[in-house]
Enzyme design. Sequence first.
Site, PDB file in Angstrom:
ATOM      1  N   HIS A   1     -10.458   1.092   1.697  1.00 47.91           N
ATOM      2  CA  HIS A   1     -10.216   2.053   2.776  1.00 47.91           C
ATOM      3  C   HIS A   1     -11.425   1.893   3.688  1.00 47.91           C
ATOM      4  O   HIS A   1     -12.523   2.321   3.364  1.00 47.91           O
ATOM      5  CB  HIS A   1     -10.096   3.481   2.226  1.00 47.91           C
ATOM      6  CG  HIS A   1      -9.762   4.469   3.301  1.00 47.91           C
ATOM      7  ND1 HIS A   1      -8.589   5.178   3.322  1.00 47.91           N
ATOM      8  CD2 HIS A   1     -10.442   4.849   4.409  1.00 47.91           C
ATOM      9  CE1 HIS A   1      -8.567   5.948   4.402  1.00 47.91           C
ATOM     10  NE2 HIS A   1      -9.678   5.772   5.074  1.00 47.91           N
TER      11      HIS A   1
ATOM     12  N   HIS B   1      -4.682  -0.719   5.831  1.00 46.27           N
ATOM     13  CA  HIS B   1      -4.184  -0.001   7.018  1.00 46.27           C
ATOM     14  C   HIS B   1      -5.088  -0.150   8.241  1.00 46.27           C
ATOM     15  O   HIS B   1      -5.621   0.826   8.774  1.00 46.27           O
ATOM     16  CB  HIS B   1      -3.918   1.482   6.725  1.00 46.27           C
ATOM     17  CG  HIS B   1      -4.916   2.141   5.792  1.00 46.27           C
ATOM     18  ND1 HIS B   1      -6.268   2.099   5.984  1.00 46.27           N
ATOM     19  CD2 HIS B   1      -4.724   2.861   4.665  1.00 46.27           C
ATOM     20  CE1 HIS B   1      -6.869   2.764   5.012  1.00 46.27           C
ATOM     21  NE2 HIS B   1      -5.955   3.236   4.200  1.00 46.27           N
TER      22      HIS B   1
ATOM     23  N   HIS C   1       1.718   5.297  -1.663  1.00 43.74           N
ATOM     24  CA  HIS C   1       1.360   6.495  -2.436  1.00 43.74           C
ATOM     25  C   HIS C   1       2.631   7.126  -2.972  1.00 43.74           C
ATOM     26  O   HIS C   1       3.497   7.542  -2.185  1.00 43.74           O
ATOM     27  CB  HIS C   1       0.642   7.511  -1.540  1.00 43.74           C
ATOM     28  CG  HIS C   1      -0.635   7.000  -0.976  1.00 43.74           C
ATOM     29  ND1 HIS C   1      -1.842   7.143  -1.616  1.00 43.74           N
ATOM     30  CD2 HIS C   1      -0.901   6.318   0.171  1.00 43.74           C
ATOM     31  CE1 HIS C   1      -2.808   6.579  -0.884  1.00 43.74           C
ATOM     32  NE2 HIS C   1      -2.242   6.068   0.204  1.00 43.74           N
TER      33      HIS C   1
ATOM     34  N   ASP D   1       1.283   2.468   3.535  1.00 41.67           N
ATOM     35  CA  ASP D   1       0.463   3.671   3.389  1.00 41.67           C
ATOM     36  C   ASP D   1       1.321   4.929   3.529  1.00 41.67           C
ATOM     37  O   ASP D   1       0.851   5.963   4.002  1.00 41.67           O
ATOM     38  CB  ASP D   1      -0.689   3.687   4.408  1.00 41.67           C
ATOM     39  CG  ASP D   1      -1.730   4.745   4.073  1.00 41.67           C
ATOM     40  OD1 ASP D   1      -1.760   5.201   2.912  1.00 41.67           O
ATOM     41  OD2 ASP D   1      -2.495   5.132   4.971  1.00 41.67           O
TER      42      ASP D   1
ATOM     43  N   HIS E   1       0.880  -1.188   0.000  1.00 40.56           N
ATOM     44  CA  HIS E   1       0.000   0.000   0.000  1.00 40.56           C
ATOM     45  C   HIS E   1       0.909   1.227   0.000  1.00 40.56           C
ATOM     46  O   HIS E   1       1.459   1.603   1.035  1.00 40.56           O
ATOM     47  CB  HIS E   1      -0.891   0.015   1.244  1.00 40.56           C
ATOM     48  CG  HIS E   1      -1.879   1.141   1.261  1.00 40.56           C
ATOM     49  ND1 HIS E   1      -3.224   0.956   1.526  1.00 40.56           N
ATOM     50  CD2 HIS E   1      -1.732   2.471   1.065  1.00 40.56           C
ATOM     51  CE1 HIS E   1      -3.844   2.115   1.489  1.00 40.56           C
ATOM     52  NE2 HIS E   1      -2.955   3.073   1.211  1.00 40.56           N
TER      53      HIS E   1
ATOM     54  N   LYS F   1      -9.068   0.033  -5.818  1.00 42.86           N
ATOM     55  CA  LYS F   1      -9.078   0.650  -4.492  1.00 42.86           C
ATOM     56  C   LYS F   1     -10.365   1.425  -4.298  1.00 42.86           C
ATOM     57  O   LYS F   1     -10.734   2.252  -5.138  1.00 42.86           O
ATOM     58  CB  LYS F   1      -7.868   1.597  -4.370  1.00 42.86           C
ATOM     59  CG  LYS F   1      -7.808   2.367  -3.068  1.00 42.86           C
ATOM     60  CD  LYS F   1      -7.421   1.478  -1.906  1.00 42.86           C
ATOM     61  CE  LYS F   1      -7.570   2.153  -0.553  1.00 42.86           C
ATOM     62  NZ  LYS F   1      -6.614   3.216  -0.315  1.00 42.86           N
TER      63      LYS F   1
END
Length: 357
Positions: free
Chosen positions: A134, A174, A16, A244, A14, A97
Amino acid sequence: MTTSLTIPSACDFHLHLRQGDMMRMVTPKVAEGGVSLAYIMPNLQPPIKTTDEALAYKKELQALAPNVTFLMTLYLSPELTVEEVRKASKAGIRGVKSYPRGVTTNSESGIESYEVYYPVFKAMEEEGLVLNLHGEIPSDHNNNVCVMNAEEKFLPELEKLHKAFPNLKIVLEHATSQAAVEMVKRLGDTVACSITVHHLQLIVDDWAGQAHHFCKPVAKYPNDRNALREVVASGHPRFFLGTDSAPHPSHAKESAHAHAGVFTTPLVLPYLAKIFEEIGCLDKLENFACHFGKQFYQVTQKDGFETATVTLVKEDNVVVPQQYAIATDPSTQGDLGAVVPFLASKNIGWKIAKNFC
Ligand code: NCD
Ligand code: ZN
């Protein structure tokens, strides 16, 4: 006492990596942190909604980090059709996602109800694409829903989705709560959790008033952190690393309205060594960071992934940099600001002595 650890390079399920200057700064740091496989989140501006966009993004990332294998995802939105899911699957895209609307960074086009997506989930189940959730519901103050219980209140939705699509692989991303850990353990083999570095370290007291520890979902109570620590210490194979890591310029974090996200990419394995040592389960680090995620996603050489090794050593004084400048062009350095990493300026006691690249 263990003072050195040689393990395979890690997999971050995960991550970004952003766009533009931020992407150019962050992406080469993936390998620096000891990570050679990264599962990339699609919440760009605008979000990555099609196979073609995901492949173009992957190409940019690959050029910046040739030693890292990137697995791509699409952003769940009404534009995602069954045909696009089949196309994505053929192109090697691994997941979709879902962001509930408005709960986190770039979730304005997130979803409000799951039922309308059932045909898409059916196609994903057939194609073997993973649904990445999420897992928070939006705050609703009339019904006592806020950031502290938003994840727990989401869990019935997870159970419902799993019952409707028992063969669809679902990752509750997460995870931060004891309730989430218990639910995911209880559901079948097709349901897993990613766990971040920072949620193994932080509780609510650490982010209240400390912008650089603020992320979504927020870190919760001590018993919640204990549940995360216990499940990784138990070596449960459906709980694995997804950092994350979500960089924001420091001016966006240190503002009246702090952006959510903690930046861990440059030091993923050293942070984990520190935390696992403190928890007393250094022997569980390898499976958590290197194997369990890959097993759940069934990553093979077909994904372009090859195993390499990383050696971590314990040292007296390993200080995390205060910040990472975003600009890469020396003539403009500083103009675009900097990102403050997790545990900035703190001694974490572990470093990578020999990396895979
Ligand atoms: C993420 C980001 O900044 O993109 N922020 C965060 O706090 N985790 C979005 C997300 O994954 O929720
Ligand atoms: Zn995220």
